[in-house]
Design a protein around this motif. Structure first.
Motif, PDB file in Angstrom:
ATOM      1  N   SER A 191       0.758  -1.129  -0.011  1.00  0.00           N
ATOM      2  CA  SER A 191      -0.073  -0.069  -0.011  1.00  0.00           C
ATOM      3  C   SER A 191       0.828   1.328   0.035  1.00  0.00           C
ATOM      4  CB  SER A 191      -0.981   0.210   1.098  1.00  0.00           C
ATOM      5  OG  SER A 191      -1.749  -1.184   1.144  1.00  0.00           O
ATOM      6  N   TYR A 192       2.002   1.120   0.757  1.00  0.00           N
ATOM      7  CA  TYR A 192       2.804   2.362   0.732  1.00  0.00           C
ATOM      8  C   TYR A 192       3.413   2.689  -0.494  1.00  0.00           C
ATOM      9  CZ  TYR A 192       5.928   5.744   2.521  1.00  0.00           C
ATOM     10  OH  TYR A 192       6.878   6.894   2.690  1.00  0.00           O
ATOM     11  N   ASP A 193       3.869   1.661  -1.142  1.00  0.00           N
ATOM     12  CA  ASP A 193       4.593   1.617  -2.648  1.00  0.00           C
ATOM     13  C   ASP A 193       3.517   2.129  -3.548  1.00  0.00           C
ATOM     14  OD1 ASP A 193       6.820   0.947  -1.467  1.00  0.00           O
ATOM     15  OD2 ASP A 193       6.838  -1.105  -2.083  1.00  0.00           O
ATOM     16  N   THR A 194       2.275   1.743  -3.371  1.00  0.00           N
ATOM     17  CA  THR A 194       1.454   2.104  -4.709  1.00  0.00           C
ATOM     18  C   THR A 194       0.855   3.525  -4.222  1.00  0.00           C
ATOM     19  OG1 THR A 194       0.866  -0.202  -4.577  1.00  0.00           O
ATOM     20  CG2 THR A 194      -0.644   1.233  -5.577  1.00  0.00           C
ATOM     21  N   ASP A 195       0.453   3.734  -2.841  1.00  0.00           N
ATOM     22  CA  ASP A 195      -0.401   4.983  -2.767  1.00  0.00           C
ATOM     23  C   ASP A 195       0.046   5.745  -1.809  1.00  0.00           C
ATOM     24  OD1 ASP A 195      -3.230   6.054  -3.439  1.00  0.00           O
ATOM     25  OD2 ASP A 195      -3.604   5.992  -1.081  1.00  0.00           O
ATOM     26  N   GLY A 196       1.234   5.452  -1.195  1.00  0.00           N
ATOM     27  CA  GLY A 196       1.916   6.625  -0.321  1.00  0.00           C
ATOM     28  C   GLY A 196       1.354   6.215   1.158  1.00  0.00           C
ATOM     29  N   SER A 197       0.257   5.561   1.156  1.00  0.00           N
ATOM     30  CA  SER A 197      -0.353   5.204   2.539  1.00  0.00           C
ATOM     31  C   SER A 197      -0.058   3.656   2.916  1.00  0.00           C
ATOM     32  CB  SER A 197      -1.530   5.995   2.667  1.00  0.00           C
ATOM     33  OG  SER A 197      -2.193   5.525   3.748  1.00  0.00           O
ATOM     34  N   PRO A 198      -0.096   3.480   4.052  1.00  0.00           N
ATOM     35  CA  PRO A 198       0.011   1.768   4.434  1.00  0.00           C
ATOM     36  C   PRO A 198      -1.272   1.394   4.596  1.00  0.00           C
ATOM     37  CG  PRO A 198       0.812   3.307   6.550  1.00  0.00           C
ATOM     38  CD  PRO A 198       0.741   4.319   5.232  1.00  0.00           C
ATOM     39  N   TRP A 199      -2.331   2.158   4.937  1.00  0.00           N
ATOM     40  CA  TRP A 199      -3.683   1.796   5.138  1.00  0.00           C
ATOM     41  C   TRP A 199      -4.627   1.486   4.020  1.00  0.00           C
ATOM     42  CZ3 TRP A 199      -3.401   0.708  10.168  1.00  0.00           C
ATOM     43  CH2 TRP A 199      -2.554   1.529  10.943  1.00  0.00           C
ATOM     44  N   MET A 200      -4.136   1.785   2.372  1.00  0.00           N
ATOM     45  CA  MET A 200      -5.153   1.778   1.411  1.00  0.00           C
ATOM     46  C   MET A 200      -5.728   0.381   1.113  1.00  0.00           C
ATOM     47  SD  MET A 200      -4.119   2.133  -2.672  1.00  0.00           S
ATOM     48  CE  MET A 200      -3.369   0.627  -2.477  1.00  0.00           C
ATOM     49  N   VAL A 201      -4.980  -0.782   0.945  1.00  0.00           N
ATOM     50  CA  VAL A 201      -5.405  -1.901   0.807  1.00  0.00           C
ATOM     51  C   VAL A 201      -6.317  -2.414   2.109  1.00  0.00           C
ATOM     52  CG1 VAL A 201      -4.901  -4.535   0.482  1.00  0.00           C
ATOM     53  CG2 VAL A 201      -3.522  -2.619  -0.507  1.00  0.00           C
ATOM     54  N   PHE A 202      -6.042  -2.386   3.257  1.00  0.00           N
ATOM     55  CA  PHE A 202      -6.588  -2.654   4.565  1.00  0.00           C
ATOM     56  C   PHE A 202      -7.958  -1.669   4.730  1.00  0.00           C
ATOM     57  CE2 PHE A 202      -7.935  -1.723   8.868  1.00  0.00           C
ATOM     58  CZ  PHE A 202      -8.084  -2.892   9.384  1.00  0.00           C
ATOM     59  N   ALA A 203      -8.029  -0.320   4.334  1.00  0.00           N
ATOM     60  CA  ALA A 203      -9.278   0.370   4.460  1.00  0.00           C
ATOM     61  C   ALA A 203     -10.392  -0.208   3.340  1.00  0.00           C
ATOM     62  CB  ALA A 203      -8.963   1.762   3.985  1.00  0.00           C
ATOM     63  N   ARG A 204      -9.810  -0.618   2.203  1.00  0.00           N
ATOM     64  CA  ARG A 204     -10.869  -1.065   1.195  1.00  0.00           C
ATOM     65  C   ARG A 204     -11.184  -2.413   1.455  1.00  0.00           C
ATOM     66  NH1 ARG A 204      -7.785  -1.092  -4.600  1.00  0.00           N
ATOM     67  NH2 ARG A 204      -7.687   1.091  -4.126  1.00  0.00           N
ATOM     68  N   GLN A 205     -10.411  -3.053   2.244  1.00  0.00           N
ATOM     69  CA  GLN A 205     -10.715  -4.706   2.619  1.00  0.00           C
ATOM     70  C   GLN A 205     -12.112  -4.418   3.824  1.00  0.00           C
ATOM     71  OE1 GLN A 205     -10.239  -7.252   1.101  1.00  0.00           O
ATOM     72  NE2 GLN A 205     -11.040  -8.986   2.895  1.00  0.00           N
ATOM     73  N   LEU A 206     -11.705  -3.459   4.502  1.00  0.00           N
ATOM     74  CA  LEU A 206     -12.622  -3.052   5.665  1.00  0.00           C
ATOM     75  C   LEU A 206     -14.207  -2.579   4.972  1.00  0.00           C
ATOM     76  CD1 LEU A 206     -13.228  -2.989   8.807  1.00  0.00           C
ATOM     77  CD2 LEU A 206     -12.342  -0.955   8.623  1.00  0.00           C
TER      78      LEU A 206
END
Length: 512
Positions: free
Chosen positions: A69-84
């Protein structure tokens, strides 16, 4: 209540023997056995297993997707937020499925499957469907992607179970049962193959095979369908270059360790690094761009690395408990539609678990199927929760559960979720008529067998036996005569009895 219902069921099937009555009256010997015998145990089990899988899945997605997530979007929470977010959508679908009446579900089955076929056609149109990982099988709206093949699987499962259950009750011929089902499956499979998507093709094939198997169709139909699915999967696997490279790297793991076999090789390294107890949650190193798709297809390798053999085995035991619960619901359901639906859904989920874990540990070639409720995948998580909600609804419709809830027995989970009372299963007219005719036929057959059975006639006694019995008969006759003399009617001293009738005094009889 369960003991009473068990006795009634045994009496209806003709198995009400004294031994079984004693076993029912005796009951389970342990507390665990008593808990398993409760009416709402299946419902509580499926709720608990789904909750644990969702919590574990969100935790591992958060741990495995931070670097990506950090490499793709600059935030480590992107994939987790989408999954949530998709998990919340799935929980809403789960709740709706638990409250939906079974008859309404069956009425909407064909319409839902037809809508998913339209979506599968639309996703193949350039400009509407998006290409991801070499497959044109996604709708992307405002950054959120949706895979219509996941919806097509569950819609086909519900419609196929409804169709086979209805025609099975109507005593339809084999051709009448296969003609609507198999052509519809071929159409859906062809549209998924056109994307192309090997994993979803295999998953839909598992559903078709499960419906044919649990519906009790002839073995030749099941075997021919199994061969057709295997041939189609093999042809699809060798059609594209990267898929054929994966198959060749699986057959020869050391041939291309830096190319097609790199991902599978890194997954085995991650499992080996975890050891028995693992490196600790969040402490794995494979997710630091050493293992591609660590949060998605290969999340089981991250579980093995961070939680070790203990965590991986615990997850497999949790899926084993899910399989037991699903088959328990299917076995205890009275509705043929729910039996077929829950058994096939359990096979579908466990088939995906077997395939995903199989290619992570190197037993199978990489297919891209996700680990249900554990891997990061929005549509897969939502549809799996929807299916588990239907299974929970089926658990509430077990005969023992219906009797307990409608009798006013309190259940905390039902009260907390504010679920309506389940409706008892009412057989169709065709099924009721068949049962009535079957009962009459069984009774007539029993009467005919009773008439044909002739009891052996008693053999005449021999002459010696008759001679031996003669003195005994004379002694009994003398005893009876003496008894009658002793039991002569009482009378007073004037020669009359109590009624005023004159009686004759016997010699040797004394009056006081």
């Amino acid at each position: 209540m369960s003991n009473i219902l068990t006795r009634l069921r045994l009496r209806r099937t003709g198995d009400d023997t004294p031994a079984q009555d004693a076993a029912v009256a005796k009951g389970p010997r342990t507390r665990f056995g008593a808990w398993l015998g409760r009416p709402m145990t299946s419902f509580h089990l499926i709720i608990a297993v789904a909750t644990l899988l969702v919590i574990l899945g969100l935790t591992m997605v958060l741990s495995a997707s931070g670097v990506y997530s950090y490499d793709t979007d600059g935030s480590p929470w992107m994939v987790f937020a989408r999954q949530l977010l998709w998990t919340v959508v799935g929980l809403f679908a789960f709740y709706v499925a638990m409250r939906m009446p079974i008859q309404l579900m069956r009425n909407l089955a064909f319409t839902g499957f037809a809508v998913t076929i339209i979506l599968l056609i639309l996703v193949l149109i350039p400009g509407i469907g998006k290409v991801a990982n070499g497959s044109r099988g996604w709708f992307v709206i405002h950054g959120f992607s949706m895979q219509p093949s996941e919806l097509a699987k569950i819609a086909f499962l519900i419609w196929g179970a409804h169709l086979l259950a209805a025609r099975r009750m109507e005593r339809a011929s084999l051709r009448e049962m296969l003609i609507p089902l198999v052509p519809a499956a071929v159409v859906a499979l062809a549209l998924i193959v056109a994307q192309p998507d090997l994993g979803q093709t295999v998953s839909l094939g598992i559903i078709l095979l499960g419906l044919l198997w649990y519906a009790g169709l002839p073995l030749r139909v099941f075997v021919s369908s199994l061969l057709a699915v295997l041939v189609s999967a093999a042809a699809l696997a060798m059609a594209e270059g990267y898929r054929s490279d994966r198959v060749m790297s699986w057959l020869n793991p050391g041939a291309d360790t830096q190319g097609a076999g790199y991902q599978a090789r890194q997954a085995r390294f991650a499992l080996a690094n975890g050891g028995f107890f693992g490196d600790g949650l969040g402490q794995g190193t494979a997710k630091w761009n050493y293992l591609p798709n660590a949060h998605n297809d290969f999340i089981f390798a991250i579980i093995g690395e961070e939680l070790g053999f203990v965590g991986a085995a615990g997850l497999l035991c949790l899926f084993g408990l899910f399989a037991y619960t699903g088959m328990r619901i299917a076995r205890r359901s009275a509705d043929p539609f729910l039996r077929l639906l829950t058994a096939t859904a359990t096979l579908w989920v466990m088939g995906q678990v077997f395939i995903n874990v199989g290619y992570v540990v190197g037993l199978l070639p990489v297919t891209g199927l996700q680990l249900p409720l554990i891997s990061a995948g929005g549509t897969s998580t939502a549809t799996t929760l929807l299916m588990i909600g239907i299974m929970a609804n089926a658990a509430r419709h077990e005969p023992e559960a219906v009797a307990a809830l409608r009798a006013g027995r309190d259940d905390k989970v039902n009260r907390l979720l504010r679920l309506p009372l389940p409706a008892p299963y009412v057989p169709t007219r065709t099924e009721a008529l068949r049962d009535r005719l079957g009962t009459r036929g069984a009774k007539g057959k029993a009467r005919a067998e009773a008439k044909t059975k002739k009891e052996p006639r008693p053999r005449p006694a021999s002459r010696t036996t008759r001679t031996a019995r003669k003195p005994a008969r004379e002694n009994r006759r003398q005893t009876a005569t003496a008894g009658r003399a002793v039991r002569a009617p009482r009378h007073h001293g004037d020669g009359h009895d109590r009624r005023g009738r004159r009686v004759r005094t016997l010699e040797g009889q004394r009056y006081g």
